[in-house]
Design a protein around this motif. Structure first.
Motif, PDB file in Angstrom:
ATOM      1  N   MET A   1      98.557  61.798 122.877  1.00 61.61           N
ATOM      2  CA  MET A   1      97.746  61.700 121.661  1.00 61.61           C
ATOM      3  C   MET A   1      98.637  61.425 120.445  1.00 61.61           C
ATOM      4  O   MET A   1      99.693  62.014 120.291  1.00 61.61           O
ATOM      5  N   ARG A   2      98.168  60.506 119.632  1.00 65.38           N
ATOM      6  CA  ARG A   2      98.953  60.126 118.461  1.00 65.38           C
ATOM      7  C   ARG A   2      98.029  60.073 117.248  1.00 65.38           C
ATOM      8  O   ARG A   2      96.892  59.609 117.345  1.00 65.38           O
ATOM      9  N   ILE A   3      98.527  60.561 116.142  1.00 60.60           N
ATOM     10  CA  ILE A   3      97.762  60.450 114.894  1.00 60.60           C
ATOM     11  C   ILE A   3      98.520  59.507 113.965  1.00 60.60           C
ATOM     12  O   ILE A   3      99.709  59.700 113.709  1.00 60.60           O
ATOM     13  N   TYR A   4      97.824  58.465 113.503  1.00 59.65           N
ATOM     14  CA  TYR A   4      98.396  57.591 112.489  1.00 59.65           C
ATOM     15  C   TYR A   4      97.903  58.075 111.128  1.00 59.65           C
ATOM     16  O   TYR A   4      96.709  58.343 110.965  1.00 59.65           O
ATOM     17  N   VAL A   5      98.813  58.189 110.194  1.00 61.05           N
ATOM     18  CA  VAL A   5      98.395  58.538 108.837  1.00 61.05           C
ATOM     19  C   VAL A   5      98.762  57.366 107.930  1.00 61.05           C
ATOM     20  O   VAL A   5      99.940  57.010 107.810  1.00 61.05           O
ATOM     21  N   CYS A   6      97.733  56.736 107.358  1.00 62.46           N
ATOM     22  CA  CYS A   6      97.978  55.590 106.479  1.00 62.46           C
ATOM     23  C   CYS A   6      98.207  56.108 105.062  1.00 62.46           C
ATOM     24  O   CYS A   6      97.375  56.847 104.530  1.00 62.46           O
ATOM     25  N   VAL A   7      99.330  55.740 104.500  1.00 58.66           N
ATOM     26  CA  VAL A   7      99.697  56.260 103.185  1.00 58.66           C
ATOM     27  C   VAL A   7     100.087  55.122 102.243  1.00 58.66           C
ATOM     28  O   VAL A   7     100.423  54.024 102.686  1.00 58.66           O
ATOM     29  N   LYS A   8     100.029  55.403 100.970  1.00 56.52           N
ATOM     30  CA  LYS A   8     100.374  54.387  99.971  1.00 56.52           C
ATOM     31  C   LYS A   8     101.272  54.996  98.906  1.00 56.52           C
ATOM     32  O   LYS A   8     101.028  56.113  98.448  1.00 56.52           O
ATOM     33  N   GLN A   9     102.287  54.227  98.542  1.00 54.77           N
ATOM     34  CA  GLN A   9     103.131  54.634  97.419  1.00 54.77           C
ATOM     35  C   GLN A   9     102.452  54.126  96.152  1.00 54.77           C
ATOM     36  O   GLN A   9     102.143  52.942  96.057  1.00 54.77           O
ATOM     37  N   VAL A  10     102.203  55.015  95.229  1.00 55.93           N
ATOM     38  CA  VAL A  10     101.459  54.628  94.024  1.00 55.93           C
ATOM     39  C   VAL A  10     102.259  54.981  92.776  1.00 55.93           C
ATOM     40  O   VAL A  10     103.138  55.852  92.820  1.00 55.93           O
ATOM     41  N   PRO A  11     101.966  54.298  91.673  1.00 51.78           N
ATOM     42  CA  PRO A  11     102.667  54.657  90.427  1.00 51.78           C
ATOM     43  C   PRO A  11     102.272  56.066  90.005  1.00 51.78           C
ATOM     44  O   PRO A  11     101.133  56.484  90.210  1.00 51.78           O
ATOM     45  N   ASP A  12     103.225  56.768  89.440  1.00 57.10           N
ATOM     46  CA  ASP A  12     102.957  58.118  88.947  1.00 57.10           C
ATOM     47  C   ASP A  12     102.214  57.981  87.626  1.00 57.10           C
ATOM     48  O   ASP A  12     102.809  57.715  86.584  1.00 57.10           O
ATOM     49  N   THR A  13     100.907  58.138  87.677  1.00 59.84           N
ATOM     50  CA  THR A  13     100.105  57.881  86.472  1.00 59.84           C
ATOM     51  C   THR A  13     100.258  58.977  85.422  1.00 59.84           C
ATOM     52  O   THR A  13      99.735  58.852  84.327  1.00 59.84           O
ATOM     53  N   SER A  14     101.017  60.046  85.775  1.00 56.45           N
ATOM     54  CA  SER A  14     101.272  61.039  84.736  1.00 56.45           C
ATOM     55  C   SER A  14     102.378  60.539  83.803  1.00 56.45           C
ATOM     56  O   SER A  14     102.597  61.089  82.731  1.00 56.45           O
ATOM     57  N   GLY A  15     103.076  59.473  84.215  1.00 57.37           N
ATOM     58  CA  GLY A  15     104.102  58.884  83.357  1.00 57.37           C
ATOM     59  C   GLY A  15     103.546  57.650  82.640  1.00 57.37           C
ATOM     60  O   GLY A  15     102.349  57.531  82.391  1.00 57.37           O
ATOM     61  N   LYS A  16     104.443  56.685  82.370  1.00 52.28           N
ATOM     62  CA  LYS A  16     104.065  55.484  81.626  1.00 52.28           C
ATOM     63  C   LYS A  16     103.329  54.496  82.551  1.00 52.28           C
ATOM     64  O   LYS A  16     103.728  54.286  83.681  1.00 52.28           O
ATOM     65  N   VAL A  17     102.241  53.896  82.089  1.00 52.83           N
ATOM     66  CA  VAL A  17     101.527  52.895  82.880  1.00 52.83           C
ATOM     67  C   VAL A  17     101.837  51.515  82.300  1.00 52.83           C
ATOM     68  O   VAL A  17     101.640  51.271  81.114  1.00 52.83           O
ATOM     69  N   ALA A  18     102.345  50.593  83.141  1.00 54.70           N
ATOM     70  CA  ALA A  18     102.691  49.256  82.669  1.00 54.70           C
ATOM     71  C   ALA A  18     101.895  48.212  83.460  1.00 54.70           C
ATOM     72  O   ALA A  18     101.686  48.362  84.661  1.00 54.70           O
TER      73      ALA A  18
END
Lengths: 266, 380
Positions: free
Chosen positions: A1-18
């Motif tokens: 049995m295998r579990i795939y976890v799909c993840v995404k690296q996202v901008p840290d919106t607590s900082g500056k948004v460009a």
């Protein structure tokens, strides 16, 4: 049995948004974090691993530095990572992304007892589309907004968190589940996990590896192939401050009705 | 110093843990009421921080001295007293066991300490014997398979919550000075062991400190730790690692105070502009940051010296402890100065950091003891 976890690296919106000139996010100039809902998905997978000893694989699509995020997830307890990365995939919208990820998962193989966990949505695009689209493309049953999961053999009982209540659904593996942050409290890395995380395998799937996957239509991936075009990006205007009414319920109702009538709402 | 990617990740993890779990409410409650926060302890134990520097085979995480220094730094940056929770089993508690415990002792005592299941503390100081072991009066007299322990230890960090204590006692009254002293692992639940009332302290309130009294305590000879009559030499070796920990705690405190001072100097307006626009203030910040960075490099370098078993590691640890603890007191003083009157008010974190910093030049060898150690190495 295998579990795939799909993840995404996202901008840290607590900082500056460009934002770039073409309206897309200027990711290079922003600090990154692991998408919070995806952390809940990883924790859900690790709890099943704690009980069953199954294999947990973290999967992401992104530029090469996204490998760092996979290492962190391995330090939390995942067994290995898969980085889907290629210039041809850059700028993909949800339609294109889900094709590529579904193609990669199909390439890796989804078995009878396997589960795919995703976060509900990413804090950068907030679409909540990629998880469900992956399930559709892989022709798997999906349960979204999981706030509680009980596993009994091949059957998962999932409590969905909806706006106006809960809904409990049973689903059989193989399946895809999207998780909300109410599901659990993600664990921290450990020193031992960190010392081992760079020794565990992270496979890179590039364009060459995936271009012949039947689920991937080469005409509809990447920035050019994506059906979504960003018209404009803007910061929505702040809503005005709310007004609190005081007094007895009858007085407050009278005041509210009077104000709504004055604005011709009623 | 450029850290490896593993150490960078450790720093990130330690920081994330401290910033999330060491809430202001918990910190203020501990400072006000003392005691011990078992909920935070349970989390420290769950994630293995009690065993950061202890080998994996004894229930630890297998980290090195640099990992241990980073943990102390990052935890202290948020809350010095909670850093001590994680520090004790890694340094003074587990250190003597790791240095000279036999396999059975390591399994029985070190493993549960590394996993955070048991508390183990270090009991060397006595009312009349601090830096001078020659005046130690606690004694252990052989009696068949047992030693009979009598005496009083004082200022023992963690004593009220301890399950075990590493106790130093005179086993050979004929030998003088540091000789004739042995180490014992004492179960704190044995008959005849009692703790005094927790001492009210200037700082690091929230990790209880008290006396331990031994009244005809029967300690089995299997619990003699290391060689008979030569336990003090081991104590000194353990103190190296402990000194590095205190140095890193000092560094974290100073870093925390600097961050508070920078944000206050940018916010606080006088004469129509933030006070950071005044050179008198901004240059203080520059001095603080420079001293902190100097201490950081000294500490990391001492940690690497310990990790590579370098000959001068012990001296480097003393230098790191001496410099960083004095530096933290200077930096906290300046942080309060920048805050003006507000820095004197308990609501502001720098007030607490200033008090917490004070013990750093005192415990695990005063600054003057470090000066003795350093100068003796030059003059021998």
């Amino acid at each position: 049995m295998r579990i795939y976890v799909c993840v995404k690296q996202v901008p840290d919106t607590s900082g500056k948004v460009a934002v770039n000139e073409n309206g897309t996010l200027d990711r290079a100039s922003m600090a990154t974090i692991i998408n919070p809902d995806d952390m809940s998905a990883m924790e859900a997978a690790l709890r099943i691993k704690d009980e069953t000893g199954c294999q947990v694989t973290a999967v992401t699509m992104g530029p090469p530095p996204a490998e760092g995020m996979l290492r962190e997830l391995i330090a939390m307890g995942a067994d290995d990572g898969v980085l889907i990365s290629g210039r041809e995939f850059g700028g993909s919208d949800t339609f294109a992304t889900s094709q590529i990820v579904a193609g990669a998962l199909s390439h890796l193989g989804v078995g009878e007892e396997d589960i795919i966990f995703c976060g509900r949505q990413a804090i950068d695009g907030d679409t909540a589309q990629v998880g469900p689209q992956i399930a559709e493309k892989l022709n798997l049953p999906q349960v979204t907004y999981a706030a509680a999961i009980e596993k009994d053999g091949k059957v998962l009982k999932v409590r969905r968190l909806l706006e106006d209540g809960y809904m409990t659904v049973e689903v059989q593996t193989p399946c895809l589940i999207t998780c909300v942050k109410e599901l659990n409290e993600p664990r921290y890395m450990t020193v031992k996990g960190i010392l081992e995380c760079y020794k565990k395998p992270v496979a890179v799937l590039d364009f060459e590896a995936l271009k012949d996957e039947p689920l991937i239509d080469l005409d509809t991936i990447g920035l050019k192939g994506s059906p979504t075009n960003i018209f404009r990006s803007f910061t929505p205007p702040q809503k005005g401050a709310g007004q609190m009414l005081a007094g007895s319920p009858q007085e407050m109702v009278n005041e509210l009705a009077g104000q709504l009538a004055a604005k011709h709402v009623i | 110093m450029i850290l490896s990617r593993e150490h960078e990740l450790m720093r990130k993890n330690f920081r994330n843990f401290a910033e999330t779990e060491f809430t202001t409410e918990i910190q203020e409650e501990l400072d006000r009421n003392g005691g011990f926060n078992w909920e935070v302890w349970e989390k420290i134990a769950r994630y293995g921080f009690a065993g950061t520097k202890i080998p994996v085979e004894y229930g630890g995480q297998g980290g090195d001295y640099l990992a241990y220094a980073l943990m102390n730094e990052e935890f202290s940056r948020v809350c010095p007293v909670l850093a001590i929770y994680a520090n004790t089993p890694n340094s003074l508690g587990g250190g003597p066991l790791l240095a000279c415990g036999n396999e059975e002792q390591l399994k029985k005592y070190l493993t549960p300490a590394a996993k955070g299941e048991k508390h183990i503390v270090f009991a060397l100081t006595e009312p009349g014997a601090g830096s001078d072991p020659g005046s130690m009066t606690t004694k252990a007299t052989p009696d068949g398979d047992y030693y009979i322990l009598n005496g009083r230890k004082c200022f023992i960090s963690g004593a009220p919550i301890a399950d075990y204590a590493i106790v130093y006692a005179r086993t050979n009254p004929a030998l003088r000075g540091a000789k004739g002293i042995s180490m014992f692992i004492v179960d704190m639940h044995l008959e005849g062991v009692s703790c005094g009332k927790p001492e009210p302290k200037m700082g690091i309130s929230g990790y209880p400190t008290s006396d331990i009294v031994f009244d005809n305590v029967r300690v089995h000879k299997d619990d003699l730790l290391g060689p008979l009559d030569r336990g003090y030499a081991v104590a000194m070796k353990t103190l190296d690692g402990g000194r590095l920990g205190v140095a890193a705690q000092s560094l974290g405190i100073a870093q925390g105070a600097l961050e508070e001072a920078v944000s206050y100097a940018k916010e606080r307006k006088q004469f129509g502009k933030p006070i950071s626009y005044n050179q008198g203030v901004s240059f203080m910040l520059a001095d603080m940051a420079t001293e902190i960075e100097a201490a950081r490099n000294l500490i990391y370098s001492a940690a690497q010296a310990k990790d590579s078993d370098a000959k001068d590691a012990s001296i480097q640890c003393s230098m790191a402890k001496y410099y960083a603890s004095e530096m933290a007191n200077r930096v906290c003083g300046k942080a309060i100065q920048i805050h003006g009157g507000y820095g004197f008010i308990k609501e502001y974190k720098v007030e607490r950091l200033y008090r917490d910093a004070r013990v750093m030049t005192l415990y695990e060898g005063t600054s003057q003891v470090q000066q003795i150690v350093i100068s003796r190495s030059l003059l021998k």
